[in-house]
Design a protein around this motif. Structure first.
Motif, PDB file in Angstrom:
ATOM      1  N   THR A  60       0.834  -1.206   0.000  1.00 43.90           N
ATOM      2  CA  THR A  60       0.000   0.000   0.000  1.00 43.90           C
ATOM      3  C   THR A  60       0.865   1.251   0.000  1.00 43.90           C
ATOM      4  N   GLY A  61       1.927   1.240   0.783  1.00 52.38           N
ATOM      5  CA  GLY A  61       2.876   2.351   0.758  1.00 52.38           C
ATOM      6  C   GLY A  61       3.560   2.480  -0.588  1.00 52.38           C
ATOM      7  N   GLY A  62       3.797   1.329  -1.235  1.00 53.32           N
ATOM      8  CA  GLY A  62       4.390   1.355  -2.562  1.00 53.32           C
ATOM      9  C   GLY A  62       3.472   1.982  -3.584  1.00 53.32           C
ATOM     10  N   ILE A  63       2.172   1.704  -3.471  1.00 53.28           N
ATOM     11  CA  ILE A  63       1.202   2.318  -4.377  1.00 53.28           C
ATOM     12  C   ILE A  63       1.179   3.827  -4.179  1.00 53.28           C
ATOM     13  N   ASP A  64       1.238   4.268  -2.932  1.00 54.02           N
ATOM     14  CA  ASP A  64       1.269   5.705  -2.653  1.00 54.02           C
ATOM     15  C   ASP A  64       2.495   6.352  -3.294  1.00 54.02           C
ATOM     16  N   THR A  65       3.656   5.688  -3.197  1.00 56.51           N
ATOM     17  CA  THR A  65       4.875   6.197  -3.831  1.00 56.51           C
ATOM     18  C   THR A  65       4.695   6.293  -5.341  1.00 56.51           C
ATOM     19  N   ALA A  66       4.070   5.250  -5.935  1.00 57.43           N
ATOM     20  CA  ALA A  66       3.844   5.241  -7.384  1.00 57.43           C
ATOM     21  C   ALA A  66       2.919   6.376  -7.805  1.00 57.43           C
ATOM     22  N   VAL A  67       1.833   6.584  -7.067  1.00 55.14           N
ATOM     23  CA  VAL A  67       0.896   7.661  -7.392  1.00 55.14           C
ATOM     24  C   VAL A  67       1.607   9.010  -7.328  1.00 55.14           C
ATOM     25  N   GLN A  68       2.353   9.240  -6.275  1.00 54.85           N
ATOM     26  CA  GLN A  68       3.030  10.526  -6.127  1.00 54.85           C
ATOM     27  C   GLN A  68       4.012  10.776  -7.268  1.00 54.85           C
ATOM     28  N   HIS A  69       4.739   9.734  -7.681  1.00 55.06           N
ATOM     29  CA  HIS A  69       5.701   9.906  -8.768  1.00 55.06           C
ATOM     30  C   HIS A  69       4.993  10.219 -10.083  1.00 55.06           C
ATOM     31  N   LEU A  70       3.928   9.489 -10.395  1.00 54.57           N
ATOM     32  CA  LEU A  70       3.228   9.713 -11.655  1.00 54.57           C
ATOM     33  C   LEU A  70       2.561  11.086 -11.694  1.00 54.57           C
ATOM     34  N   VAL A  71       2.004  11.512 -10.565  1.00 53.96           N
ATOM     35  CA  VAL A  71       1.416  12.855 -10.507  1.00 53.96           C
ATOM     36  C   VAL A  71       2.507  13.912 -10.670  1.00 53.96           C
ATOM     37  N   LEU A 105      -7.223   1.458 -20.684  1.00 51.88           N
ATOM     38  CA  LEU A 105      -6.985   2.340 -21.829  1.00 51.88           C
ATOM     39  C   LEU A 105      -8.305   2.894 -22.365  1.00 51.88           C
ATOM     40  N   ASP A 106      -9.354   2.073 -22.320  1.00 53.25           N
ATOM     41  CA  ASP A 106     -10.675   2.563 -22.728  1.00 53.25           C
ATOM     42  C   ASP A 106     -11.142   3.702 -21.821  1.00 53.25           C
ATOM     43  N   MET A 107     -10.635   3.700 -20.585  1.00 49.96           N
ATOM     44  CA  MET A 107     -10.984   4.762 -19.640  1.00 49.96           C
ATOM     45  C   MET A 107     -10.065   5.973 -19.767  1.00 49.96           C
ATOM     46  N   ARG A 108      -9.249   5.969 -20.836  1.00 51.25           N
ATOM     47  CA  ARG A 108      -8.372   7.103 -21.160  1.00 51.25           C
ATOM     48  C   ARG A 108      -7.292   7.339 -20.123  1.00 51.25           C
ATOM     49  N   CYS A 109      -6.805   6.263 -19.507  1.00 51.60           N
ATOM     50  CA  CYS A 109      -5.691   6.411 -18.565  1.00 51.60           C
ATOM     51  C   CYS A 109      -4.405   6.697 -19.336  1.00 51.60           C
ATOM     52  N   THR A 110      -3.612   7.614 -18.822  1.00 56.66           N
ATOM     53  CA  THR A 110      -2.298   7.891 -19.423  1.00 56.66           C
ATOM     54  C   THR A 110      -1.189   7.154 -18.691  1.00 56.66           C
ATOM     55  N   ALA A 111      -1.520   6.609 -17.531  1.00 53.69           N
ATOM     56  CA  ALA A 111      -0.538   5.851 -16.757  1.00 53.69           C
ATOM     57  C   ALA A 111      -1.257   4.742 -16.002  1.00 53.69           C
ATOM     58  N   VAL A 112      -0.554   3.621 -15.826  1.00 54.09           N
ATOM     59  CA  VAL A 112      -1.118   2.476 -15.108  1.00 54.09           C
ATOM     60  C   VAL A 112      -0.115   2.011 -14.057  1.00 54.09           C
ATOM     61  N   ILE A 113      -0.629   1.729 -12.876  1.00 51.92           N
ATOM     62  CA  ILE A 113       0.154   1.090 -11.819  1.00 51.92           C
ATOM     63  C   ILE A 113      -0.251  -0.380 -11.799  1.00 51.92           C
ATOM     64  N   ALA A 114       0.696  -1.265 -12.032  1.00 51.21           N
ATOM     65  CA  ALA A 114       0.425  -2.703 -12.045  1.00 51.21           C
ATOM     66  C   ALA A 114       0.981  -3.332 -10.771  1.00 51.21           C
ATOM     67  N   ALA A 158      12.755   3.384 -17.549  1.00 49.50           N
ATOM     68  CA  ALA A 158      12.316   4.118 -18.744  1.00 49.50           C
ATOM     69  C   ALA A 158      10.833   3.991 -19.062  1.00 49.50           C
ATOM     70  N   SER A 159      10.052   3.308 -18.214  1.00 50.88           N
ATOM     71  CA  SER A 159       8.662   3.030 -18.605  1.00 50.88           C
ATOM     72  C   SER A 159       7.665   4.072 -18.121  1.00 50.88           C
ATOM     73  N   ALA A 160       8.119   5.091 -17.400  1.00 45.45           N
ATOM     74  CA  ALA A 160       7.216   6.142 -16.918  1.00 45.45           C
ATOM     75  C   ALA A 160       7.802   7.499 -17.245  1.00 45.45           C
ATOM     76  N   VAL A 161       7.051   8.294 -18.042  1.00 52.40           N
ATOM     77  CA  VAL A 161       7.501   9.633 -18.448  1.00 52.40           C
ATOM     78  C   VAL A 161       6.310  10.579 -18.374  1.00 52.40           C
ATOM     79  N   PRO A 162       6.518  11.866 -18.519  1.00 50.05           N
ATOM     80  CA  PRO A 162       5.383  12.810 -18.548  1.00 50.05           C
ATOM     81  C   PRO A 162       4.392  12.423 -19.645  1.00 50.05           C
ATOM     82  N   PRO A 163       3.115  12.691 -19.439  1.00 54.04           N
ATOM     83  CA  PRO A 163       2.083  12.287 -20.418  1.00 54.04           C
ATOM     84  C   PRO A 163       2.260  12.993 -21.752  1.00 54.04           C
ATOM     85  N   GLN A 164       1.985  12.236 -22.803  1.00 53.46           N
ATOM     86  CA  GLN A 164       2.038  12.781 -24.173  1.00 53.46           C
ATOM     87  C   GLN A 164       0.613  12.735 -24.721  1.00 53.46           C
ATOM     88  N   ARG A 165       0.373  13.529 -25.744  1.00 57.15           N
ATOM     89  CA  ARG A 165      -0.960  13.508 -26.386  1.00 57.15           C
ATOM     90  C   ARG A 165      -1.133  12.207 -27.165  1.00 57.15           C
TER      91      ARG A 165
END
Length: 344
Positions: A170-181, A242-251, A336-343
């Motif tokens: 759960t703490g790892g998910i929080d770290t992932a969310v903060q990084h992607l945001v 992807l159908d929900m228009r997510c630009t990033a996914v935490i697996a 290399a799998s997480a970068v700022p969102p692109q159009r």
């Protein structure tokens, strides 16, 4: 110093005129049998030429430890393969023999009997390190009830009284969310296995999304897909997110990460240009996958050494080992799998 001859449990039981189960209990815990049965087993040991007291507390540096994991189904990836390798190598270098056990629900009782059945001078199991949940967790409960010293390493909390090292996913998910945001993502999805740990992970994800983005984090605003095991389940989860228009996914599992990579390829999307991916947990060879996967993972060397050190202490402290409960926070490993969102 006395030595134990290599005498089998069947030989001891036959010579003593008791069952193998009684002989096993006498060797493992002499207080669990009657004085008469214990005297018969002592006499049998003397007849067979076995010296010393086999029910003395075993030394952890000469003991045999069971390393228990759940059996990995077809199409799934073992998220603890690296930890298991480190545990095995470190116990071997410490003169601790290792018995590897893959737990299956239909064989829990048989496995427990096999692990608890000891012969003098043979591969007696003095304790167990249990990695992961599922059938391994069930087997841990059986062994704990029967008095075997053990420690669990898992990412689920259970009020079962068993000593454990808790991997704070759960703490790892929080770290992932903060990084992607921080990278600029606002539409982030979670792919999680449909198991006992899923509710805590989903709750942690939505709490993190609400706290970081200052949103209610409803099902629409913080999409979650629960998936069965296997890469194809990961493909289906990715397509839904992807159908929900997510630009990033935490697996939250290696199989889901691989499924997301495959789904992106099928849809002619590129990771990370079209979809950022961050894994919570250990993905084998994450640094050589194309693209190399960013992940929130654990210091397995520290986890392994802590488990071994505590196992030693528990064995030496029998019959009343101290209860331990550690929490291990994961670290963010950027690749290399997480970068700022692109159009798109």
């Amino acid at each position: 110093m006395s030595e134990h001859r290599h005498v089998g449990l069947a030989d001891i039981a036959a010579t003593a005129g008791v069952s193998k189960a009684t002989a096993s209990r006498a060797l493992r815990d002499h207080t669990s049998v009657s004085p008469t049965s214990l005297a018969k087993v002592r006499q049998a040991l003397a007849i067979l030429g076995v010296e010393g007291e086999p029910w003395e507390t075993p030394r952890a540096d000469t003991a045999t430890i069971a390393l228990i994991k759940p059996a990995v189904g077809s199409g799934n990836v073992d998220p603890y393969v690296r930890l298991s390798e480190i545990l095995t190598n470190r116990m071997f270098s410490s003169r601790i023999a290792v018995v590897h056990v893959e737990a299956q629900l239909e064989r829990v009782e048989a496995l427990a009997e096999s692990l608890l059945e000891t012969g003098v001078g043979g591969p007696s199991v003095a304790g167990a390190i249990v990695v992961g949940g599922g059938a391994a967790g069930v087997l841990a409960g059986v062994l704990d009830e029967r008095g075997l010293p053990l420690i669990r390493i898992s990412n689920a909390r259970h009020e079962d009284g068993i000593s454990r090292i808790y991997l704070d996913a759960t703490g790892g998910i929080d770290t992932a969310v903060q990084h992607l945001v921080h990278l600029g993502h606002r539409r982030i999805g979670l792919a999680v296995l449909a198991d006992s740990a899923a509710p805590a992970r989903i709750a942690g994800f939505r709490k993190s999304m609400a706290g970081v983005l200052h949103i209610p984090a409803t099902r629409d605003q913080a999409p979650v897909v629960e998936a069965a095991g296997g890469a194809m389940a990961g493909v289906a989860a990715a397509e839904e997110l992807l159908d929900m228009r997510c630009t990033a996914v935490i697996a939250c599992a290696p199989s889901l990460s691989f499924g997301i990579l495959e789904a992106a390829q099928r849809l002619r999307l590129e990771v990370p240009r079209d979809l950022s991916l961050l894994t919570v947990g250990d993905v084998p060879d994450a640094d050589v996958i194309a693209p190399p996967l960013s992940q929130v993972s654990y210091d397995w060397n520290t986890v392994a050494q802590s488990a071994i050190d505590e196992m030693r202490t528990m064995i030496e402290a029998r019959p009343e080992p101290a209860h331990i409960d550690y929490t291990v926070a994961p670290d963010l490993v950027l690749r290399a799998s997480a970068v700022p969102p692109q159009r798109r």
